[in-house]
Design a protein around this motif. Structure first.
Motif, PDB file in Angstrom:
ATOM      1  N   UNK A 167     -31.605  20.533  56.671  1.00 15.77           N
ATOM      2  CA  UNK A 167     -30.307  20.874  56.651  1.00 15.77           C
ATOM      3  C   UNK A 167     -29.384  19.616  56.443  1.00 15.77           C
ATOM      4  N   UNK A 168     -29.561  18.497  57.404  1.00 20.77           N
ATOM      5  CA  UNK A 168     -28.836  17.402  57.017  1.00 20.77           C
ATOM      6  C   UNK A 168     -28.979  16.724  55.693  1.00 20.77           C
ATOM      7  N   UNK A 169     -30.115  16.706  55.078  1.00 20.54           N
ATOM      8  CA  UNK A 169     -30.243  16.317  53.582  1.00 20.54           C
ATOM      9  C   UNK A 169     -29.388  17.272  52.827  1.00 20.54           C
ATOM     10  N   UNK A 170     -29.324  18.324  52.902  1.00 18.91           N
ATOM     11  CA  UNK A 170     -28.932  19.405  51.880  1.00 18.91           C
ATOM     12  C   UNK A 170     -27.360  19.216  51.997  1.00 18.91           C
ATOM     13  N   UNK A 171     -26.765  19.165  53.404  1.00 20.24           N
ATOM     14  CA  UNK A 171     -25.333  18.963  53.668  1.00 20.24           C
ATOM     15  C   UNK A 171     -24.974  17.689  53.024  1.00 20.24           C
ATOM     16  N   UNK A 172     -25.421  16.537  52.994  1.00 17.88           N
ATOM     17  CA  UNK A 172     -25.075  15.628  52.303  1.00 17.88           C
ATOM     18  C   UNK A 172     -24.776  15.758  50.856  1.00 17.88           C
ATOM     19  N   UNK A 173     -25.681  16.178  50.327  1.00 16.95           N
ATOM     20  CA  UNK A 173     -25.910  16.767  48.796  1.00 16.95           C
ATOM     21  C   UNK A 173     -24.640  17.514  48.512  1.00 16.95           C
ATOM     22  N   UNK A 174     -24.302  18.690  49.478  1.00 18.95           N
ATOM     23  CA  UNK A 174     -23.034  19.424  49.210  1.00 18.95           C
ATOM     24  C   UNK A 174     -21.787  18.607  49.314  1.00 18.95           C
ATOM     25  N   UNK A 175     -21.777  17.613  50.157  1.00 16.47           N
ATOM     26  CA  UNK A 175     -20.680  16.727  50.066  1.00 16.47           C
ATOM     27  C   UNK A 175     -20.773  15.886  48.693  1.00 16.47           C
ATOM     28  N   UNK A 176     -21.823  15.542  48.366  1.00 13.31           N
ATOM     29  CA  UNK A 176     -21.764  14.874  46.780  1.00 13.31           C
ATOM     30  C   UNK A 176     -21.236  15.621  45.970  1.00 13.31           C
ATOM     31  N   UNK A 177     -21.430  16.800  45.811  1.00 16.82           N
ATOM     32  CA  UNK A 177     -20.891  18.008  44.890  1.00 16.82           C
ATOM     33  C   UNK A 177     -19.636  18.223  45.178  1.00 16.82           C
ATOM     34  N   UNK A 178     -19.154  18.368  46.285  1.00 15.63           N
ATOM     35  CA  UNK A 178     -17.771  18.747  46.821  1.00 15.63           C
ATOM     36  C   UNK A 178     -16.658  17.679  46.391  1.00 15.63           C
ATOM     37  N   UNK A 179     -17.177  16.454  46.385  1.00 14.81           N
ATOM     38  CA  UNK A 179     -16.042  15.226  46.250  1.00 14.81           C
ATOM     39  C   UNK A 179     -16.044  15.282  44.557  1.00 14.81           C
ATOM     40  N   UNK A 180     -16.774  15.848  43.794  1.00 14.36           N
ATOM     41  CA  UNK A 180     -16.719  16.067  42.423  1.00 14.36           C
ATOM     42  C   UNK A 180     -17.540  14.702  41.509  1.00 14.36           C
ATOM     43  N   UNK A 181     -17.601  14.948  40.306  1.00 14.76           N
ATOM     44  CA  UNK A 181     -18.626  14.274  39.531  1.00 14.76           C
ATOM     45  C   UNK A 181     -18.079  12.528  39.542  1.00 14.76           C
TER      46      UNK A 181
END
Length: 225
Positions: free
Chosen positions: A25-39
């Protein structure tokens, strides 16, 4: 005559240890943050915290840790999270329960990720290609888990490196990763690249360290009843 025997309790269909759930879940949460901040911001994040051999040679040792939690796509992160859930379970059960066991597992996970990243860099000293992902650490967990026996209440142990099961597992996993080195040369694959060196380095590190780690920090595993 009365029968005092209790019927066996039904084992839950899903009973993975808590840390095995928290880490994916931590690994996925970090990637969610990557997507959220934009390309654009994500590209800057990856450029700043991905692991590259050249930057490591310049003394940026923090990248050995930070690259573990960054990923390049949903496919990448979900594959790693799923693999972590599957292969980390026997290892976490061997460590036991409690905060100390959870911290021990997380520390080993980080150490495995560092070892995998370091192995990649040593084999690609002049490369400036950024590497991200928890794959190397997870392959280390696969290697470590392949040597563990007795995680459901029996006396535990670690199989020797010469055990047939351990040898066959190592040949299969390392062979598969060596095969991925040929992917860029297959027509239609495109520019797909996989840090197979990190996978093999991680696998071998996990294979070698698990017995020493258990003896040092979880000796009760070998006498658990």
């Amino acid at each position: 005559m009365t029968d005092d025997a209790q019927p066996p309790a039904n084992e839950p269909a899903f009973n993975a240890p808590l840390m095995v759930i928290v880490l994916p879940l931590l690994i996925i949460a970090v990637y969610v943050f990557q997507v959220w901040i934009g390309p654009e911001a994500n590209a800057l994040l990856v450029e700043s915290f991905a692991l590259t051999p050249i930057l490591l040679r310049q003394g940026n040792f923090d990248l050995l840790f930070t690259h573990i939690f960054l990923h390049g796509s949903w496919t990448h992160v979900l594959f790693n999270a799923s693999a972590c859930l599957i292969f980390a379970t026997p290892l976490v059960r061997a460590f036991g329960k409690g905060a100390g066991a959870a911290l021990s597992f997380f520390a080993l996970f980080l150490l495995c990720g560092v070892a995998a990243g370091l192995g990649y860099c040593l084999l690609n000293m002049r490369s400036n290609m950024p590497v991200v992902g928890a794959s190397g650490a997870i392959y280390a967990l696969i290697g470590a888990s392949s040597r563990i026996v007795g995680v459901r209440g029996e006396s535990g142990g670690v199989l020797p490196l010469t055990n047939q099961r351990v040898i066959m597992s190592a040949l299969v996993w390392c062979g598969l990763n060596l095969a991925t080195a040929l992917l860029p040369y297959i027509p239609g694959v495109g520019n797909l690249t996989i840090a197979w060196q990190a996978h093999i380095a991680g696998y071998l590190f996990g294979l070698l360290i698990v017995g020493h780690w258990l003896k040092a920090f979880h000796p009760g595993f070998f006498t658990r009843n």
